[in-house]
Design an enzyme around this catalytic site. Structure first.
Site, PDB file in Angstrom:
ATOM      1  N   HIS A  55       0.735  -1.293   0.118  1.00  0.00           N
ATOM      2  CA  HIS A  55       0.019   0.228  -0.159  1.00  0.00           C
ATOM      3  C   HIS A  55       0.880   1.325   0.105  1.00  0.00           C
ATOM      4  CE1 HIS A  55      -3.864  -2.261   0.724  1.00  0.00           C
ATOM      5  NE2 HIS A  55      -3.126  -3.083   1.205  1.00  0.00           N
ATOM      6  N   ASN A 128     -10.156  -2.782   2.136  1.00  0.00           N
ATOM      7  CA  ASN A 128     -10.093  -2.779   0.724  1.00  0.00           C
ATOM      8  C   ASN A 128     -11.166  -2.470   0.042  1.00  0.00           C
ATOM      9  OD1 ASN A 128      -7.084  -3.395   0.713  1.00  0.00           O
ATOM     10  ND2 ASN A 128      -7.414  -5.615   0.930  1.00  0.00           N
TER      11      ASN A 128
END
Length: 482
Positions: A55, A128
């Site tokens: 990420h 997510n």
């Protein structure tokens, strides 16, 4: 007209000359006593902190969560105690596998990490844009992420190692199907749903626990990028999603999401035919319908990206009374991994940074460490138990109810549940013909050049999910079904 600000060093004294270094004569060597030069170069050398291992490429914004429906029968968390109540938030979007400089239009899951600054402390839901994940056990997480990064020798991305891992991990099929569908490349961050993904828990004032799934439904409508458009943008505007989000908020077009939950009782979980804590599977919305909770709006851009987005630290270990975890293996692994990553990447006292600091009082016995600032606890005791009446005391009323467990300690095979295929097959059959064709073409394109043994192994999974799924990919790859 405002007076010009005087340039200073980091310690505050004014800088007389920021154009010329001190030297021994106009053509002589520089002098070591030029403390302004030394400070400037030394700080520049240390401007970067380690990027997130996953990420790394991300965008963030501040916002507000507003309660629209009463769910106090499920949770005692104060942010939900009345309809209309608002709580400030910070949301960070991201891609997963790419580096900080990678394109945010790559085919990749998108991170959806949400921080609530509640009156009881910070609460993070680190999710997510997909409701499931590739693996069930955190022991395999480093291996999986290695396949999404680069080869040790060439430093190149590799479809071979990615599909090799997936072909040995049939539980990944559901997420793989989502990833290569039309939703695999969202058109920016505003036009995608978000999910807590894991199973969490809610605890009410009576001490009753319910299992919960979190959903964020975009109010901007779902929009996705065609692979050709995504590839073009990766070359012409690799910060497309960041630009879109920042620009929308700057012009007052505030993105919103409808926040919903699914609820399962402990009794239902104990009797359910599937493991409700398996993050590779979803809960049926027919069996466990969505319940609206509130609305999330993003309405303020950060003033400084590094301070407020790069240093933002989210972790599922950040919880408030009335919410909790579950036996979800991946969630339990993340409880350690995320907090530990922040201690390494940002520092021991990362919670003291403004973007991470709670809006509620902090009363702990933690002291010192790198970059501790503020009073550092002042003259108060740094140990417990103690004899000081005004020192922080534990609060037993906030203890979670006991969770009944059974079984001997062992390394249980998490693949004893061999149904890796029904959820992926059901998703495939929900797609229309155009969506199926796109999915098949995307997968076939991504498998180009992969070794035949890996292709054959992976094809078996597609066939087991749905014969038409397997046949379509085999045909696109030119693989004989004989």
């Amino acid at each position: 007209m405002s007076q010009n600000k005087t340039l200073t060093t980091a310690s505050g004294p004014p800088v007389a000359d920021n154009q010329n270094s001190r030297s021994a004569g106009p053509r002589g060597p520089l002098l070591l006593d030029d403390f302004h030069l030394i400070e400037k170069l030394a700080h520049f050398n240390r401007e970067n902190i380690p990027e997130r291992r996953v990420h790394a490429k991300g965008s963030g914004a501040y916002g507000t969560f507003t309660v629209t429906q009463d769910i106090t029968q499920y949770t005692s968390a104060k942010l939900f105690d009345s309809v209309g109540k608002q709580t400030p938030t910070f949301l960070r979007f991201s891609t997963v596998g790419g580096e900080r400089g990678s394109a945010d239009t790559e085919r990749d899951p998108r991170g959806f990490a949400l921080k609530f600054y509640t009156e009881e402390g910070n609460w993070d839901i680190v999710g997510n844009n997909t409701p499931v994940f590739f693996i069930r056990d955190p022991l395999k997480f480093p291996d999986f992420i290695h396949t999404q990064k680069r080869l040790p020798q060439s430093n190149l991305k590799s479809a071979q190692m990615m599909w090799d891992f997936w072909s040995h991990s049939p539980e990944a099929l559901h997420q793989v199907t989502i990833l290569f569908s039309d939703r695999g490349i969202p058109d920016g961050y505003r036009h995608m749903h978000g999910f807590g993904s894991h199973t969490y828990s809610l605890i009410n004032a009576k001490g009753e626990r319910h299992w919960v799934k979190w959903h964020y439904k975009t109010k901007q409508g779902i929009k996705n990028l065609a692979p050709a458009d995504a590839a073009r943008l990766a070359g012409t505007d690799p910060d497309y999603a960041q630009r879109d989000l920042f620009g929308a908020i700057e012009r007052g077009d505030f993105p919103k999401w409808r926040v919903c939950i699914q609820i399962m009782t402990e009794a239902q979980a104990n009797a359910h035919y599937e493991n409700p804590f398996d993050v590779t599977k979803t809960w049926s919305q027919k069996e466990f319908p969505l319940i609206e909770v509130g609305e999330l709006e993003l309405n303020r851009n950060p003033l400084n990206y590094f301070a407020e987005v790069e240093q933002a630290a989210f972790g599922p270990s950040n919880m408030v009374p009335g919410v909790g975890l579950s036996p979800d293996r991946m969630l339990q692994g993340r409880v350690f991994a995320y907090a530990d990553a922040h201690r390494y990447r940002v520092g021991t006292n990362h919670q003291q940074l403004p973007v991470n600091a709670p809006r509620s009082p902090v009363n702990s016995y933690q002291r010192d460490g790198s970059m501790a600032f503020g009073s550092n606890g002042g003259a108060a005791p740094n140990y417990e138990p103690n004899s000081y009446a005004d020192a922080p005391k534990q609060a037993p009323q906030y203890a979670e109810p006991a969770l009944a467990l059974s079984g001997a300690a062992d390394r249980y095979d998490h693949r004893e549940d061999t149904d890796y295929y029904s959820h992926a097959g059901a998703l495939f059959r929900l797609m229309n013909d155009e969506q199926k064709a796109l999915l098949i073409n995307n997968i076939a394109g991504a498998m180009a050049g992969v070794s035949s043994d890996v292709v054959q192994r992976q094809l078996q999974y597609f066939f087991k999910a749905d014969p038409a799924y397997g046949e379509g990919i085999a045909s696109a790859l030119g693989v004989s079904l004989n």
